[in-house]
Motif scaffolding. Sequence first.
Motif, PDB file in Angstrom:
ATOM      1  N   SER A 217      -9.338  21.243 -10.994  1.00 21.72           N
ATOM      2  CA  SER A 217      -9.928  19.951 -11.319  1.00 21.72           C
ATOM      3  C   SER A 217     -10.654  20.010 -12.656  1.00 21.72           C
ATOM      4  O   SER A 217     -11.350  20.976 -12.961  1.00 21.72           O
ATOM      5  CB  SER A 217     -10.909  19.559 -10.217  1.00 21.72           C
ATOM      6  OG  SER A 217     -11.675  18.467 -10.649  1.00 21.72           O
ATOM      7  N   LYS A 218     -10.477  18.953 -13.430  1.00 20.57           N
ATOM      8  CA  LYS A 218     -11.164  18.889 -14.727  1.00 20.57           C
ATOM      9  C   LYS A 218     -12.666  18.708 -14.512  1.00 20.57           C
ATOM     10  O   LYS A 218     -13.469  18.868 -15.415  1.00 20.57           O
ATOM     11  CB  LYS A 218     -10.616  17.715 -15.543  1.00 20.57           C
ATOM     12  CG  LYS A 218      -9.102  17.742 -15.659  1.00 20.57           C
ATOM     13  CD  LYS A 218      -8.627  17.411 -17.031  1.00 20.57           C
ATOM     14  CE  LYS A 218      -7.151  17.578 -17.284  1.00 20.57           C
ATOM     15  NZ  LYS A 218      -6.319  18.115 -16.245  1.00 20.57           N
ATOM     16  N   ASN A 219     -13.053  18.333 -13.294  1.00 19.66           N
ATOM     17  CA  ASN A 219     -14.467  18.076 -13.008  1.00 19.66           C
ATOM     18  C   ASN A 219     -15.240  19.332 -12.617  1.00 19.66           C
ATOM     19  O   ASN A 219     -16.411  19.261 -12.285  1.00 19.66           O
ATOM     20  CB  ASN A 219     -14.604  17.042 -11.876  1.00 19.66           C
ATOM     21  CG  ASN A 219     -14.011  15.713 -12.287  1.00 19.66           C
ATOM     22  OD1 ASN A 219     -13.874  15.441 -13.469  1.00 19.66           O
ATOM     23  ND2 ASN A 219     -13.642  14.894 -11.323  1.00 19.66           N
ATOM     24  N   VAL A 220     -14.533  20.491 -12.579  1.00 21.83           N
ATOM     25  CA  VAL A 220     -15.228  21.732 -12.230  1.00 21.83           C
ATOM     26  C   VAL A 220     -15.572  22.480 -13.514  1.00 21.83           C
ATOM     27  O   VAL A 220     -14.695  22.804 -14.305  1.00 21.83           O
ATOM     28  CB  VAL A 220     -14.353  22.664 -11.344  1.00 21.83           C
ATOM     29  CG1 VAL A 220     -15.160  23.900 -10.944  1.00 21.83           C
ATOM     30  CG2 VAL A 220     -13.868  21.954 -10.108  1.00 21.83           C
ATOM     31  N   ASN A 221     -16.860  22.725 -13.692  1.00 23.12           N
ATOM     32  CA  ASN A 221     -17.298  23.496 -14.854  1.00 23.12           C
ATOM     33  C   ASN A 221     -17.283  24.969 -14.461  1.00 23.12           C
ATOM     34  O   ASN A 221     -18.029  25.391 -13.581  1.00 23.12           O
ATOM     35  CB  ASN A 221     -18.708  23.037 -15.235  1.00 23.12           C
ATOM     36  CG  ASN A 221     -19.130  23.593 -16.575  1.00 23.12           C
ATOM     37  OD1 ASN A 221     -18.331  24.231 -17.274  1.00 23.12           O
ATOM     38  ND2 ASN A 221     -20.374  23.388 -16.940  1.00 23.12           N
ATOM     39  N   ASP A 315     -21.844  21.591  -4.094  1.00 24.06           N
ATOM     40  CA  ASP A 315     -22.268  21.521  -5.498  1.00 24.06           C
ATOM     41  C   ASP A 315     -21.739  22.692  -6.322  1.00 24.06           C
ATOM     42  O   ASP A 315     -21.474  22.551  -7.506  1.00 24.06           O
ATOM     43  CB  ASP A 315     -23.803  21.502  -5.577  1.00 24.06           C
ATOM     44  CG  ASP A 315     -24.377  20.287  -4.845  1.00 24.06           C
ATOM     45  OD1 ASP A 315     -24.166  19.177  -5.339  1.00 24.06           O
ATOM     46  OD2 ASP A 315     -24.990  20.456  -3.770  1.00 24.06           O
ATOM     47  N   ALA A 337     -16.337  19.563  -6.524  1.00 22.37           N
ATOM     48  CA  ALA A 337     -15.783  18.466  -7.353  1.00 22.37           C
ATOM     49  C   ALA A 337     -14.702  17.681  -6.640  1.00 22.37           C
ATOM     50  O   ALA A 337     -13.674  17.362  -7.216  1.00 22.37           O
ATOM     51  CB  ALA A 337     -15.244  19.027  -8.672  1.00 22.37           C
ATOM     52  N   LYS A 341     -16.214  13.719  -7.927  1.00 27.81           N
ATOM     53  CA  LYS A 341     -17.535  14.256  -8.279  1.00 27.81           C
ATOM     54  C   LYS A 341     -17.371  15.478  -9.183  1.00 27.81           C
ATOM     55  O   LYS A 341     -16.293  16.018  -9.308  1.00 27.81           O
ATOM     56  CB  LYS A 341     -18.281  14.666  -7.005  1.00 27.81           C
ATOM     57  CG  LYS A 341     -18.631  13.468  -6.136  1.00 27.81           C
ATOM     58  CD  LYS A 341     -19.377  13.904  -4.894  1.00 27.81           C
ATOM     59  CE  LYS A 341     -19.709  12.671  -4.046  1.00 27.81           C
ATOM     60  NZ  LYS A 341     -19.770  12.981  -2.654  1.00 27.81           N
ATOM     61  N   THR A 342     -18.483  15.914  -9.781  1.00 26.02           N
ATOM     62  CA  THR A 342     -18.412  17.124 -10.607  1.00 26.02           C
ATOM     63  C   THR A 342     -18.977  18.304  -9.812  1.00 26.02           C
ATOM     64  O   THR A 342     -19.735  18.110  -8.868  1.00 26.02           O
ATOM     65  CB  THR A 342     -19.222  16.956 -11.906  1.00 26.02           C
ATOM     66  OG1 THR A 342     -20.542  16.578 -11.540  1.00 26.02           O
ATOM     67  CG2 THR A 342     -18.609  15.915 -12.805  1.00 26.02           C
TER      68      THR A 342
END
Length: 413
Positions: A217-221, A315, A337, A341-342
Motif C-alpha cells: 500500500s502506498k499509505n504505509v510508510n 497503527d 493502512a 488509512k495511513t
Amino acid sequence: MSFKDLQLNRPILRAIAEAGYDNPTLVQEKTIPFVLDRKDVIVSAQTGTGKTAAFALPILQLLFDKQIASKKGKKIKAVVVSPTRELAIQIENNFKTYSTYAELTSTVIYGGAAIEPQIATLKKGVDILIATPGRLLDLHKQDVINLDYVETLVLDEADLMLDMGFIDDVKKIERLCPKEKQTLLFSATIPYKVEQLANTILNEPKRIEVAQNSSTSKNVNQLLYFVPKQSKIELGLHLLRNTIKGQIIIFRRTKFGVDKLEKTLVKNGYNADSIHGDKSQTARQDALDKFKKGTVNILIATDVAARGIDINDIDAVVNFDLPNVPETYVHRIGRTARAGKTGMAYSLCSADEKPYVQTIQQLIQMQIDVIDEHPYPLDPKAKPIIHKSPKTGSKHKKGRKSEASKKKKKRWY
C-alpha cells in the motif's frame, strides 16, 4: 458495481447492508459470478481483500433455495477448510453475519478444544461446515461427519496449509467429498506446490488474480533500522518509548522469540500479549479479543498464528525479525493502512538479515528508507554473529586414567 448487480437475493443483501458493506471489493466482483455459475475457481488474493465474502456470499445464495431441512435433518452441503483455528472462527463469524435472514446453519470445528460440544452440534445437522483439517478427519473417522452430500469445497489460504504440512489431509478431504462438486481454492500466493494441488483437484478452473504479490500500500510508510542482533530488544524498547505509538503488531520468526519479547515488554510496563501455535486456543482468542478492544495495545505474533486474522485500525507493524520470504513482508505490513488509512512499518535488521532486505526491495520495487539516527547503530562492516554452542562433556583430558586403572587388574565382575 453494487452487491445487487451480483444477482444476490434480498435477505443476503439486507444482511450485507446491516454489516456496513456498500460495494463489493475487486476480488468479490470477479469471483462471485463464477461461483454462482458453479465453476471451479483458483483465486490469488492477499489478506484484507475481502475474499471470505467472495466465497461465503455465493455459497449462501446457492444453498438458499435448499434451506428447508428434510425430515432426516440437515446434511453438510458446503465445507470450508482453513489452516488455523483463528481463521476458521473468523470465517464462521462471517457466515453467521451474512446468513442473518436465512435459515441456513453453519458451525466451526478445530483441534485444541473440547470435542463433545462440536459432536453435539454436528449431530443436530448443519448446512455449512468450517474446519481445520485434523479435526475434520478425526470426526469423519468417528462417523460424526458425512461428506457425501457436499456440493462446494473451499480450500482457504492453500499456500499456508501446504507450508504447515496439511497437503495429504487436504487431498484426503477432497476424496471424501463427491466427485461431482465445485472446488474453490484461495491462496495469497500460488507457488508450485499450490499449482500442483490445483491441477489434481480442480476441474477447468477460472483464474482470478487480484493485485500482484509485490503490491504494498502506498499509505504505509516503511522504515528500516540496521542494528546489531544483541541490541534489537534495546532498540525495540527505545522505539516504543519515543516513536511507535497506538495499536501495534510485532512479528517474530519463532514461538520462543515471541515469548521472550512478551516477557521483556510486560516487565517494562507495556500492555502486551501474544499469539503463537503452542498457546491454547482460549489463550490465543483471549489475546486477540483484548487487542481488538484496546485493553492491550501490543500484540506479538508468529506469521502462522497471525495469518488471515482480520484486525482493523492497526497503527504500526514492527518486523522484529525480518522474514526470509519476501512475500511474508508484504503480508505483514499489509495489516496496517487498511481502508484508505495511513500506517507505519518498522523493520529491525541485523547483519545476517541484510540479504532479506535486498529480496524484499526487489519484490516491492522500491528502496526502503533507512534511519541511521538511533542509539544502537550497526557497524557497516559488521559480520553476522555465529553463535557456537559451548562444548559440553568432561573437563578432564581425553584418555586420562588413574594409576590404578592402568595396572591391568583382574576385576571380580
